[in-house]
Write a protein that holds these residues in place. Structure first.
Motif, PDB file in Angstrom:
ATOM      1  N   PRO A 158       0.813  -1.219   0.000  1.00 10.60           N
ATOM      2  CA  PRO A 158       0.000   0.000   0.000  1.00 10.60           C
ATOM      3  C   PRO A 158       0.850   1.275   0.000  1.00 10.60           C
ATOM      4  N   ALA A 159       1.928   1.284   0.797  1.00  8.88           N
ATOM      5  CA  ALA A 159       2.803   2.461   0.852  1.00  8.88           C
ATOM      6  C   ALA A 159       3.498   2.682  -0.484  1.00  8.88           C
ATOM      7  N   ARG A 160       3.867   1.612  -1.166  1.00 12.88           N
ATOM      8  CA  ARG A 160       4.529   1.743  -2.478  1.00 12.88           C
ATOM      9  C   ARG A 160       3.564   2.336  -3.510  1.00 12.88           C
ATOM     10  N   LEU A 161       2.313   1.948  -3.450  1.00 17.80           N
ATOM     11  CA  LEU A 161       1.326   2.477  -4.403  1.00 17.80           C
ATOM     12  C   LEU A 161       1.012   3.940  -4.114  1.00 17.80           C
ATOM     13  N   ASP A 162       0.888   4.288  -2.836  1.00 20.92           N
ATOM     14  CA  ASP A 162       0.501   5.651  -2.458  1.00 20.92           C
ATOM     15  C   ASP A 162       1.596   6.678  -2.717  1.00 20.92           C
ATOM     16  N   ARG A 163       2.871   6.252  -2.759  1.00 22.77           N
ATOM     17  CA  ARG A 163       3.942   7.236  -2.893  1.00 22.77           C
ATOM     18  C   ARG A 163       4.239   7.551  -4.357  1.00 22.77           C
ATOM     19  N   LEU A 164       3.585   6.883  -5.296  1.00 20.19           N
ATOM     20  CA  LEU A 164       3.903   7.060  -6.712  1.00 20.19           C
ATOM     21  C   LEU A 164       3.449   8.415  -7.241  1.00 20.19           C
ATOM     22  N   PRO A 165       4.215   9.008  -8.156  1.00 15.04           N
ATOM     23  CA  PRO A 165       3.763  10.235  -8.834  1.00 15.04           C
ATOM     24  C   PRO A 165       2.755   9.865  -9.919  1.00 15.04           C
ATOM     25  N   TRP A 166       2.012  10.876 -10.389  1.00 11.54           N
ATOM     26  CA  TRP A 166       1.055  10.628 -11.462  1.00 11.54           C
ATOM     27  C   TRP A 166       1.811  10.286 -12.744  1.00 11.54           C
TER      28      TRP A 166
ATOM     29  N   HIS B 121      -6.405 -11.435   0.246  1.00  6.11           N
ATOM     30  CA  HIS B 121      -6.877 -12.790  -0.054  1.00  6.11           C
ATOM     31  C   HIS B 121      -5.714 -13.785  -0.099  1.00  6.11           C
ATOM     32  N   GLY B 122      -4.607 -13.423   0.550  1.00  2.00           N
ATOM     33  CA  GLY B 122      -3.510 -14.359   0.720  1.00  2.00           C
ATOM     34  C   GLY B 122      -2.641 -14.566  -0.495  1.00  2.00           C
ATOM     35  N   ARG B 123      -2.742 -13.714  -1.477  1.00  2.00           N
ATOM     36  CA  ARG B 123      -1.960 -13.877  -2.711  1.00  2.00           C
ATOM     37  C   ARG B 123      -0.828 -12.848  -2.719  1.00  2.00           C
ATOM     38  N   HIS B 124       0.079 -13.008  -1.748  1.00  2.00           N
ATOM     39  CA  HIS B 124       1.127 -12.023  -1.501  1.00  2.00           C
ATOM     40  C   HIS B 124       2.086 -11.908  -2.684  1.00  2.00           C
ATOM     41  N   ASP B 125       2.499 -13.031  -3.244  1.00  2.00           N
ATOM     42  CA  ASP B 125       3.441 -12.998  -4.371  1.00  2.00           C
ATOM     43  C   ASP B 125       2.838 -12.288  -5.584  1.00  2.00           C
ATOM     44  N   GLU B 126       1.563 -12.544  -5.845  1.00  2.00           N
ATOM     45  CA  GLU B 126       0.887 -11.878  -6.960  1.00  2.00           C
ATOM     46  C   GLU B 126       0.755 -10.383  -6.698  1.00  2.00           C
ATOM     47  N   ALA B 127       0.510 -10.007  -5.450  1.00  2.00           N
ATOM     48  CA  ALA B 127       0.408  -8.597  -5.094  1.00  2.00           C
ATOM     49  C   ALA B 127       1.743  -7.887  -5.327  1.00  2.00           C
ATOM     50  N   GLU B 128       2.842  -8.541  -4.946  1.00  2.00           N
ATOM     51  CA  GLU B 128       4.170  -7.972  -5.177  1.00  2.00           C
ATOM     52  C   GLU B 128       4.433  -7.815  -6.673  1.00  2.00           C
ATOM     53  N   GLU B 129       4.052  -8.820  -7.445  1.00  2.00           N
ATOM     54  CA  GLU B 129       4.268  -8.776  -8.892  1.00  2.00           C
ATOM     55  C   GLU B 129       3.443  -7.667  -9.536  1.00  2.00           C
ATOM     56  N   ALA B 130       2.186  -7.530  -9.114  1.00  2.00           N
ATOM     57  CA  ALA B 130       1.325  -6.482  -9.670  1.00  2.00           C
ATOM     58  C   ALA B 130       1.846  -5.099  -9.310  1.00  2.00           C
ATOM     59  N   THR B 131       2.346  -4.947  -8.083  1.00  2.00           N
ATOM     60  CA  THR B 131       2.891  -3.652  -7.658  1.00  2.00           C
ATOM     61  C   THR B 131       4.145  -3.306  -8.443  1.00  2.00           C
ATOM     62  N   ARG B 132       5.013  -4.299  -8.661  1.00  2.00           N
ATOM     63  CA  ARG B 132       6.220  -4.050  -9.470  1.00  2.00           C
ATOM     64  C   ARG B 132       5.844  -3.655 -10.891  1.00  2.00           C
ATOM     65  N   ALA B 133       4.775  -4.256 -11.422  1.00  2.00           N
ATOM     66  CA  ALA B 133       4.332  -3.913 -12.779  1.00  2.00           C
ATOM     67  C   ALA B 133       3.879  -2.460 -12.837  1.00  2.00           C
ATOM     68  N   VAL B 134       3.170  -2.011 -11.801  1.00  2.00           N
ATOM     69  CA  VAL B 134       2.732  -0.614 -11.754  1.00  2.00           C
ATOM     70  C   VAL B 134       3.937   0.313 -11.643  1.00  2.00           C
ATOM     71  N   GLU B 135       4.880  -0.017 -10.759  1.00  2.00           N
ATOM     72  CA  GLU B 135       6.074   0.807 -10.598  1.00  2.00           C
ATOM     73  C   GLU B 135       6.878   0.874 -11.892  1.00  2.00           C
ATOM     74  N   THR B 136       6.974  -0.249 -12.587  1.00  2.00           N
ATOM     75  CA  THR B 136       7.704  -0.272 -13.866  1.00  2.00           C
ATOM     76  C   THR B 136       7.022   0.624 -14.886  1.00  2.00           C
ATOM     77  N   ALA B 137       5.698   0.557 -14.945  1.00  2.00           N
ATOM     78  CA  ALA B 137       4.957   1.399 -15.886  1.00  2.00           C
ATOM     79  C   ALA B 137       5.157   2.878 -15.580  1.00  2.00           C
ATOM     80  N   VAL B 138       5.190   3.230 -14.299  1.00  2.00           N
ATOM     81  CA  VAL B 138       5.411   4.626 -13.898  1.00  2.00           C
ATOM     82  C   VAL B 138       6.821   5.064 -14.289  1.00  2.00           C
ATOM     83  N   ALA B 139       7.806   4.207 -14.024  1.00  2.00           N
ATOM     84  CA  ALA B 139       9.199   4.545 -14.357  1.00  2.00           C
ATOM     85  C   ALA B 139       9.383   4.679 -15.862  1.00  2.00           C
ATOM     86  N   GLU B 140       8.745   3.818 -16.629  1.00  2.00           N
ATOM     87  CA  GLU B 140       8.876   3.871 -18.090  1.00  2.00           C
ATOM     88  C   GLU B 140       8.236   5.113 -18.687  1.00  2.00           C
ATOM     89  N   SER B 141       7.347   5.757 -17.937  1.00  2.00           N
ATOM     90  CA  SER B 141       6.731   6.994 -18.423  1.00  2.00           C
ATOM     91  C   SER B 141       7.606   8.205 -18.129  1.00  2.00           C
TER      92      SER B 141
END
Length: 487
Positions: free
Chosen positions: A10-18, A216-236
């Protein structure tokens, strides 16, 4: 019971720039409101056309029933798909609900009779109703906290972009000099599915809510989805700020709660928030349904405006509604939720009372009436959109989508009385009495002002705060209880 996990998602998602990712997310998900605004407008416009013998030859009562069926479908869809969204995920549902709308509304355009029309209008409404619950949940869980207020308001406000598109398209499609009468209304019902089909492809590439995956207990998938969002932000081209390690949280996955747990959370744990949500949603729903669904009738009865000419007045009304959330929305993140919610509700209610008095005294023309309504709903549109924001961010994640659906359903049920009441107050067109309608305006005004007062005492200073800070998830509580038991 699963072991607790410690996470910074949650903290990683909230700290992202637009970034372009967030823009793409909002466009892909926010189209639900555009489609609904377009649907309501087109359906209202084609009502008189469907009474013609060259089309379906419906009676006025049957035309009205098609609108009622659509609203019933919305409520049913919100409740069913809201529960499923909390249970099976945001992504699955926002793909499914849009698909249901596309298919149902596309088929509706080929309706040969009333029964066929009613069945598929119900399912089209169910698709849109389900969209509301899944969409607001996904947006709030993926958008950085400092942007959440303005984005949520802007998304809700795009309903009126749909209304503008619908008004403009019917002006052409329902002109018998351009298209045959039995063809134009069918094409009008296909506009939404065509637009939605393009967006549906975009939605399929959006990630699941990492927050939902965690709960829902899918911690690894949550980490992967968050990294995908961070990557998309960095690539922009945006720089990723550092993560505050102090914001790490412990979770023990709770899964979908029972109805008993949901009732306990909503009624016993958060009674003030529930009262606030009901007050906001019911008052804005009554106001909008009362004014919008009798808008053309008032112009025709009291000012002699023909239904054909009413479209330009509807455009003025829609522009004011569209502008409000976009221009006032950022203030909900800067000035704050409590002052902005209370002031927009009170101000729009007070202005409606003044405008109602001017109307009763015969001091308005069709143009000045439309302009004043536009000013009122410039403010009221931001207030109404804040209702969806409030019920979305103030309840735990595990029940978020269903909470939105519950408040939406209550509001629609009570708000549906508005057009009936105002239609009765307008009365006989041969002997119009503005003083009777004035009392209806006072009632709508009083409801809005009352909701504003409730907000002064019950609204939460939610601006720029994480969702977990506002309403700890049931998974966070389970982890805390487990730690206390073993400690």
């Amino acid at each position: 019971m699963e072991n607790a996990v410690r996470t910074l998602v949650p903290a990683r998602l909230d700290r992202l720039p637009w970034s372009r990712f967030h823009t793409r997310l909002v466009v892909a998900l926010g189209v639900a409101w555009v489609l609904d605004g377009m649907e309501i407008t087109i359906a209202s416009a084609i009502g008189s056309v469907l009474q013609d013998r060259q089309t379906l030859g419906l009676s006025a009562v049957q035309v009205g029933f098609t609108a009622t069926i659509y609203l019933i479908g919305q409520v049913a869809g919100a409740l069913v798909f809201g529960r499923l969204s909390d249970r099976f995920g945001r992504r699955r549902l926002f793909v499914l609900t849009l698909g249901l709308y596309l298919v149902a509304n596309g088929i509706t355009a080929f309706s040969p009779n009333l029964a066929f029309l009613l069945v598929f209008r119900f399912f089209a409404g169910a698709g849109i109703g389900g969209e509301y619950a899944a969409i607001h949940s996904a947006i709030d869980e993926l958008i950085p906290s400092r942007y959440r207020g303005r984005v949520d308001l802007a998304v809700s406000g795009t309903y009126w972009l749909g209304a503008i598109i619908g008004t403009a398209s019917t002006y052409v499609l329902l002109n018998p000099d351009i298209l045959p009468l039995d063809l134009g209304w069918r094409i009008g019902l296909l506009i939404g599915p065509v637009l939605g089909a393009m967006i549906w492809v975009l939605r399929r590439h959006l990630p699941e809510s990492p927050r939902w995956l965690l709960m829902h207990g899918r911690h690894d998938e949550a980490e992967e989805a968050t990294r995908a969002v961070e990557t998309a932000v960095a690539e922009s081209g945006r720089e990723l700020p550092p993560v505050d390690e102090d914001k790490a949280m412990d979770l023990r996955p709770h899964g979908a709660p029972s109805y008993g747990e949901i009732l306990r959370v909503v009624v016993r744990e958060y009674p003030k928030r529930t009262f606030l949500g009901v007050s906001m949603m019911v008052s804005q729903s009554f106001l909008y349904n009362a004014i919008f669904f009798t808008y053309v009738l008032v112009l025709n009865t009291f000012y002699g405006v023909s239904p054909n000419d009413a479209s330009k007045y509807l455009l003025i009304f829609a522009v004011g509604n569209l502008a409000g959330p976009f221009l006032l929305g950022p203030l909900f993140d800067t000035i704050g939720r409590k002052p902005m919610i209370s002031s927009t509700y009170v101000a729009s209610g007070a202005l409606l009372a003044v405008t109602g008095w001017l109307f009763k005294e015969g001091l308005l023309t069709a143009t000045t009436q439309a302009l004043l309504w536009s000013v009122i709903f410039f403010i009221a549109s931001a207030a109404a959109s804040a209702g969806y924001l409030t019920v979305s961010e103030l309840f735990p994640l595990e029940i978020r989508a269903l909470a939105i659906a519950l408040f939406f359903s209550i509001a629609q049920g009570i708000g549906a009385l508005g057009p009936v009441l105002f239609g009765a107050l307008i009365g006989d067109q041969a002997h119009p009495d503005p003083s009777r309608l004035f009392y209806g305006y006072l009632l709508a005004s009083a409801l809005m002002v009352a909701a504003g007062v409730v907000a002064l005492f019950c609204a939460v200073n939610a601006e720029r705060r994480s969702l977990e800070d506002l309403a700890p998830s049931l998974s966070m509580r389970d982890a805390k209880a487990g730690a206390a038991a073993t400690g």
